[in-house]
Motif scaffolding. Sequence first.
Motif, PDB file in Angstrom:
ATOM      1  N   PRO A 125      30.079 -22.775 -13.424  1.00 29.67           N
ATOM      2  CA  PRO A 125      30.944 -22.416 -12.308  1.00 29.67           C
ATOM      3  C   PRO A 125      30.629 -23.269 -11.090  1.00 29.67           C
ATOM      4  O   PRO A 125      29.664 -24.030 -11.101  1.00 29.67           O
ATOM      5  CB  PRO A 125      30.586 -20.949 -12.044  1.00 29.67           C
ATOM      6  N   GLN A 126      31.444 -23.101 -10.034  1.00 30.77           N
ATOM      7  CA  GLN A 126      31.233 -23.927  -8.851  1.00 30.77           C
ATOM      8  C   GLN A 126      29.890 -23.643  -8.205  1.00 30.77           C
ATOM      9  O   GLN A 126      29.317 -24.503  -7.553  1.00 30.77           O
ATOM     10  CB  GLN A 126      32.351 -23.679  -7.836  1.00 30.77           C
ATOM     11  N   ASP A 127      29.411 -22.435  -8.326  1.00 35.58           N
ATOM     12  CA  ASP A 127      28.047 -22.138  -7.886  1.00 35.58           C
ATOM     13  C   ASP A 127      27.578 -20.871  -8.595  1.00 35.58           C
ATOM     14  O   ASP A 127      28.354 -20.191  -9.239  1.00 35.58           O
ATOM     15  CB  ASP A 127      27.947 -21.987  -6.366  1.00 35.58           C
ATOM     16  N   GLY A 128      26.340 -20.576  -8.455  1.00 35.65           N
ATOM     17  CA  GLY A 128      25.809 -19.348  -9.053  1.00 35.65           C
ATOM     18  C   GLY A 128      25.350 -19.561 -10.470  1.00 35.65           C
ATOM     19  O   GLY A 128      24.998 -20.657 -10.864  1.00 35.65           O
ATOM     20  N   GLY A 129      25.312 -18.477 -11.239  1.00 32.82           N
ATOM     21  CA  GLY A 129      24.895 -18.558 -12.622  1.00 32.82           C
ATOM     22  C   GLY A 129      23.409 -18.736 -12.791  1.00 32.82           C
ATOM     23  O   GLY A 129      22.964 -19.238 -13.824  1.00 32.82           O
ATOM     24  N   MET A 130      22.640 -18.371 -11.780  1.00 30.45           N
ATOM     25  CA  MET A 130      21.196 -18.509 -11.918  1.00 30.45           C
ATOM     26  C   MET A 130      20.488 -17.346 -11.253  1.00 30.45           C
ATOM     27  O   MET A 130      21.092 -16.566 -10.531  1.00 30.45           O
ATOM     28  CB  MET A 130      20.731 -19.823 -11.298  1.00 30.45           C
ATOM     29  N   SER A 131      19.173 -17.255 -11.538  1.00 30.14           N
ATOM     30  CA  SER A 131      18.378 -16.164 -11.011  1.00 30.14           C
ATOM     31  C   SER A 131      17.537 -16.705  -9.863  1.00 30.14           C
ATOM     32  O   SER A 131      16.789 -17.655 -10.034  1.00 30.14           O
ATOM     33  CB  SER A 131      17.484 -15.624 -12.131  1.00 30.14           C
ATOM     34  N   GLU A 132      17.685 -16.109  -8.692  1.00 33.72           N
ATOM     35  CA  GLU A 132      17.084 -16.677  -7.487  1.00 33.72           C
ATOM     36  C   GLU A 132      15.574 -16.820  -7.546  1.00 33.72           C
ATOM     37  O   GLU A 132      15.011 -17.735  -6.954  1.00 33.72           O
ATOM     38  CB  GLU A 132      17.436 -15.795  -6.267  1.00 33.72           C
ATOM     39  N   PHE A 133      14.907 -15.899  -8.263  1.00 36.30           N
ATOM     40  CA  PHE A 133      13.456 -15.866  -8.176  1.00 36.30           C
ATOM     41  C   PHE A 133      12.764 -16.559  -9.332  1.00 36.30           C
ATOM     42  O   PHE A 133      11.551 -16.500  -9.454  1.00 36.30           O
ATOM     43  CB  PHE A 133      12.975 -14.412  -8.068  1.00 36.30           C
ATOM     44  N   LEU A 134      13.548 -17.204 -10.197  1.00 42.18           N
ATOM     45  CA  LEU A 134      12.930 -17.922 -11.306  1.00 42.18           C
ATOM     46  C   LEU A 134      12.946 -19.416 -11.027  1.00 42.18           C
ATOM     47  O   LEU A 134      13.819 -19.921 -10.333  1.00 42.18           O
ATOM     48  CB  LEU A 134      13.678 -17.638 -12.612  1.00 42.18           C
ATOM     49  N   THR A 135      12.005 -20.135 -11.622  1.00 33.66           N
ATOM     50  CA  THR A 135      11.948 -21.589 -11.457  1.00 33.66           C
ATOM     51  C   THR A 135      12.875 -22.255 -12.482  1.00 33.66           C
ATOM     52  O   THR A 135      13.290 -21.615 -13.452  1.00 33.66           O
ATOM     53  CB  THR A 135      10.533 -22.112 -11.700  1.00 33.66           C
ATOM     54  N   PRO A 136      13.204 -23.534 -12.268  1.00 34.97           N
ATOM     55  CA  PRO A 136      14.053 -24.227 -13.244  1.00 34.97           C
ATOM     56  C   PRO A 136      13.499 -24.168 -14.660  1.00 34.97           C
ATOM     57  O   PRO A 136      14.239 -23.881 -15.602  1.00 34.97           O
ATOM     58  CB  PRO A 136      14.087 -25.666 -12.721  1.00 34.97           C
ATOM     59  N   ASP A 137      12.215 -24.394 -14.820  1.00 33.47           N
ATOM     60  CA  ASP A 137      11.622 -24.333 -16.164  1.00 33.47           C
ATOM     61  C   ASP A 137      11.850 -22.969 -16.806  1.00 33.47           C
ATOM     62  O   ASP A 137      12.163 -22.864 -17.987  1.00 33.47           O
ATOM     63  CB  ASP A 137      10.109 -24.592 -16.082  1.00 33.47           C
TER      64      ASP A 137
END
Lengths: 230, 114, 274
Positions: free
Chosen positions: C143-155
């Motif tokens: 999506p244009q933004d979002g789709g992630m968990s704020e408190f987790l790292t990329p790994d």
Amino acid sequence: MTRTLVVAEMALREMARRRVVLIILLLLPLAFYLSRHGDHLGQSIRFVCLGLGWALSTAALFAGSAARTVEPRLRLSGYADRHLIAGRLAALWALGVLLSAPYFLLVRLDQHDVRYGAIAAIMALTVVVSASFGLALSAVLPRELEGTLVLLAVVGLQMMVDPAHTSARVLPFWFSRELATYAVDHTGTGYLDRGLLHGALTAVLLTVLVAVAARARRGRRTHLTFVPLR
Amino acid sequence: MEQDRRAQWLRGVLDLCVLGTLARGESYGYQLAQALADAGLGPIQGGTLYPVLLRLQRAGLVAARWRGGTSGPARKYYQLTAAGATRLRHAGAEWSTFAGQVGAILAQEAAGEN
Amino acid sequence: MRTDAWLAALAGELQRHGVGADLTGHVVAEAAAHLADSGDPPLAAFGPPEMYAAAVADSVAGPAPAAPGRTVGPVRLAARGITKRYRRRTVLADVDLTVRAGEVAAVIGQNGSGKSTLLRICAGLARPDRGTVHVAGRLGYCPQDGGMSEFLTPDEHFVLVGAGRGLSRTAARRYGRRDAAALDWAPKPGVQARHLSGGTRQKLNLTLARLGDPDVLLLDEPYQGFDRGSYLDFWHQVFRWRDGGAAIVVVTHLLNQLDRVDTVLDLTRSEAAA
């Protein structure tokens, strides 16, 4: 199984990163405990269990809300509802055990002449019910603010309503007071049976509510057909 | 002379001038730039010259070869191809015609004033 | 700018423009020799590396030749008759979109023409009033933004999404980091998603959509916040994924890459025709 474990692990990592929230949650039941410490025996026990329930329900509410943005992606990546729900519940139960253990120790050392087994049962049931209660709230209500207000109302009512009234059984933590009475006042097993039954039933009902709400939020995608290639 | 107009004129004929310079023998980029500058066209920057050489190479009008240098680094030497020589001959003729026509118009203006 | 830094930047820019490795080497070597001979500073002789690289790419490019041996495969995404109304407004009117394996489709149109809605419908996140969507294989959506968990790292995101796709932890991290590097991003360990800049979050978003090599990729203007180099990297990656057999839909309103895609769906026109 791996997927459930990964969900649980990441949920725990997320929660561990919110240090301030964790500290507040850890200290809240203590405040409840101390507020009634001088009173007639057993009130502090009842209150600390209620405080635990509130703290854990709040943690569950926030965990559920935080998961909202990432859930569509997880579903597309191959997670089923059961992985997501079971994983999150497992993480919340782990957190609940970590939170309750020091308080059980506190009661064990500070209070005498009470049935410790029953108190352990209260805390265990509280953990399970709170986890599902908080997740259910996050699934049904759009934002954390509404969920927190509902929690406030429930806890407030829990403290004020006379547990002897039948209508009091509607409240999710009614079992807590029944079992506490059994533990503190050394009553007959009637209180124990009622408490355990209510706790178990509430836990099951709320967990089913979580599953149903998750399904409803996902919506029916009747327009979309997937053909798996591998 | 106005810089802008001169730059415009140069843009139109730089590739032909490169062909003309290469007709005298193969050369590498910096050497070409020097030759063009010495002929009076002013400093030709690398950023201008090399894209032109690439285009000529792609069109098959010049061929390029890397020559290892005993004196200095390896350099890319450009030679005129047969097609390039033909194009140069035609271009030379076309330019004479064009320059003559433009000169005649400009001379008329000057004559008209007298 | 120092010469070796300029030359290194030039090499990078040439690769971004899709100039092959051989030619890149030649161009850089020739520029180095010229600078050595003339003694001029690189910015004076050639200008900024991006501009020189663009000029070189222009000189070399022509009408894009059909990539040798690129075969177009079976239909992976078939959307038919998609209609969607919000209150009184018809956002999508009987829209069709078919994308095969090895194809890129661009969905263009003005703001509000329903581009994002169409993608959400194809991803199963919204329901149309009419129409069907068939997807063969696995689906990835950015999506244009979002789709992630704020408190987790990329790994941690890589592991989480990868587990859904059946990837082991090490494999998930490896693929995630590899795709991130192709977008010029090296995730620093321990930095949570909420601390990433907007453009970097979108790189994470895109990398997560792509993790596990889905057969169909739906990308909704994922380049928000990308700098110019990353934007070129993004398209470079899209065409590489296409050549690997993916069917890709990109929603965009920036039109400069349209001559390289296989299908263009213009929603403004189809909405006006409705």
